[in-house]
Design an enzyme around this catalytic site. Structure first.
Site, PDB file in Angstrom:
ATOM      1  N   ASP A  15      89.043  40.725  14.044  1.00  0.00           N
ATOM      2  CA  ASP A  15      87.964  40.062  14.401  1.00  0.00           C
ATOM      3  C   ASP A  15      86.946  41.155  14.823  1.00  0.00           C
ATOM      4  O   ASP A  15      87.231  42.514  15.045  1.00  0.00           O
ATOM      5  CB  ASP A  15      88.198  39.350  15.550  1.00  0.00           C
ATOM      6  CG  ASP A  15      88.889  39.642  16.702  1.00  0.00           C
ATOM      7  OD1 ASP A  15      89.136  40.864  16.608  1.00  0.00           O
ATOM      8  OD2 ASP A  15      89.489  39.028  17.549  1.00  0.00           O
ATOM      9  N   ASN A  47      92.701  32.236  28.115  1.00  0.00           N
ATOM     10  CA  ASN A  47      92.625  30.898  27.838  1.00  0.00           C
ATOM     11  C   ASN A  47      93.587  30.586  26.477  1.00  0.00           C
ATOM     12  O   ASN A  47      93.569  29.546  26.052  1.00  0.00           O
ATOM     13  CB  ASN A  47      91.279  30.390  27.418  1.00  0.00           C
ATOM     14  CG  ASN A  47      90.667  31.228  26.095  1.00  0.00           C
ATOM     15  OD1 ASN A  47      91.303  31.814  25.680  1.00  0.00           O
ATOM     16  ND2 ASN A  47      89.182  31.008  26.009  1.00  0.00           N
ATOM     17  N   HIS A  89      93.558  32.116  23.747  1.00  0.00           N
ATOM     18  CA  HIS A  89      93.057  32.418  22.251  1.00  0.00           C
ATOM     19  C   HIS A  89      93.642  33.599  21.797  1.00  0.00           C
ATOM     20  O   HIS A  89      94.422  34.454  22.257  1.00  0.00           O
ATOM     21  CB  HIS A  89      91.551  32.750  22.268  1.00  0.00           C
ATOM     22  CG  HIS A  89      91.247  34.110  22.955  1.00  0.00           C
ATOM     23  ND1 HIS A  89      89.835  34.279  23.497  1.00  0.00           N
ATOM     24  CD2 HIS A  89      91.480  35.253  22.832  1.00  0.00           C
ATOM     25  CE1 HIS A  89      89.837  35.493  23.830  1.00  0.00           C
ATOM     26  NE2 HIS A  89      90.676  36.015  23.444  1.00  0.00           N
TER      27      HIS A  89
HETATM   28  C1  GLP Z   1      89.603  39.710  22.616  1.00  0.00           C
HETATM   29  C2  GLP Z   1      90.316  39.956  21.366  1.00  0.00           C
HETATM   30  C3  GLP Z   1      91.815  39.559  21.259  1.00  0.00           C
HETATM   31  C4  GLP Z   1      92.583  40.057  22.408  1.00  0.00           C
HETATM   32  C5  GLP Z   1      91.943  39.477  23.600  1.00  0.00           C
HETATM   33  C6  GLP Z   1      92.922  40.070  24.781  1.00  0.00           C
HETATM   34  O1  GLP Z   1      89.338  38.612  23.016  1.00  0.00           O
HETATM   35  N1  GLP Z   1      89.466  39.187  20.512  1.00  0.00           N
HETATM   36  O2  GLP Z   1      92.283  39.537  20.044  1.00  0.00           O
HETATM   37  O3  GLP Z   1      93.789  39.657  22.319  1.00  0.00           O
HETATM   38  O4  GLP Z   1      90.732  40.291  23.663  1.00  0.00           O
HETATM   39  O5  GLP Z   1      92.162  41.198  25.240  1.00  0.00           O
HETATM   40  P1  GLP Z   1      92.746  42.105  26.474  1.00  0.00           P
HETATM   41  O6  GLP Z   1      94.018  42.765  25.808  1.00  0.00           O
HETATM   42  O7  GLP Z   1      91.767  43.128  26.845  1.00  0.00           O
HETATM   43  O8  GLP Z   1      93.184  41.303  27.489  1.00  0.00           O
END
Ligand code: GLP
Length: 255
Positions: free
Chosen positions: A65, A133, A135
């Protein structure tokens, strides 16, 4: 889903490296994620490369993404993150690295990325993080399982946590993520405990896109103790112990 519960962030990153090295000979296309969780893992890949222990030569990469409506060289873009934390530090050819376009017409940008995914084929290994959440990439709650790449609005939760440079993102959909041959998902810290529990033990629902991973045949979840605090840790550890005894490989058991 094979679940590895590791003591802390460093141990989680080390286990991810161990699995990555095991899978590396079969990786032509590598799916990559961004975020804080995977940084320790990427750092270890870079160190292993610097020490001459691994090479990523010839590998093509597909990122999940990108924020939308910014320039690719924005200091908070995922392109900048990837160049800084991995691509510039290993022997991947930068022209073989792909992220969705962060601007232009949203429909056309999505179609262009779908064409890239179609031409490279699904990743042999897709690295994933998980949002608080539930995702996956930017497939926020209420994302359909069959969605492909598209531009999405971030939820308020994600905006509060990520403090992004844009409230919109372009993300690969769950459909393509789930086509990957193997998924390697990392989670660390108390703030991920609920999402991890929903991913592993909750009903499979579009309200928690990570729960769709339950259906995938080759998921390796590497989770630190805080993020695993709502799981049945003793059951998982006992199963792992039995597997490793059976396979004779305590590090990897039946991978
Ligand atoms: C963002 C990315 C995700 C990732 C998530 C978790 O939202 N789009 O792909 O998994 O962050 O981030 P972190 O590892 O900083 O908690």
């Amino acid at each position: 889903m094979k679940i590895f519960i590791e003591k802390d962030y460093d141990a989680m990153s080390e286990k991810a490296l161990c699995l990555f090295r095991h899978f590396l000979p079969g990786i032509g296309v590598l799916g990559l994620a961004t975020g804080n969780t995977v940084l320790g893992f990427y750092e270890r890949i870079c160190r292993e490369y610097a020490n001459g222990n691994v090479s990523l030569k010839g590998i093509k990469t597909l990122n999940l993404d990108e924020y939308f409506g910014i320039s690719p060289d924005h200091r908070e873009s995922y392109r900048t993150y990837m160049n800084t934390n991995l691509f510039s530090r290993v022997d991947i050819n930068i022209e073989d690295t792909h992220l969705p376009d962060p601007g232009g017409d949203p429909g056309e940008a999505a179609e262009r990325y779908n064409a890239v995914i179609d031409s490279l084929g699904p990743p042999d290994l897709q690295v994933l993080g998980i949002g608080q959440n539930g995702h996956i990439a930017f497939n926020e709650p209420m994302s359909p399982r069959e969605a492909r790449t598209r531009v999405v609005l971030l939820t308020q939760d994600t905006i509060d946590v990520n403090r992004p440079p844009s409230g919109a993102a372009i993300t690969m959909g769950m459909k393509d993520i789930l086509k990957s041959r193997r998924l390697l998902i990392l989670a660390s810290g108390k703030s991920k405990a609920e999402a991890v529990s929903n991913m592993v033990d909750g009903p499979m629902t579009y309200k928690v896109p990570a729960s769709f991973l339950q259906d995938h045949p080759q998921v390796y979840a590497v989770i630190d103790e805080e993020a695993a605090s709502r799981l049945d840790v003793s059951y998982i550890k006992e199963q792992n112990r039995r597997y490793s005894e059976f396979s004779g490989n305590p590090e990897l058991f039946d991978v």
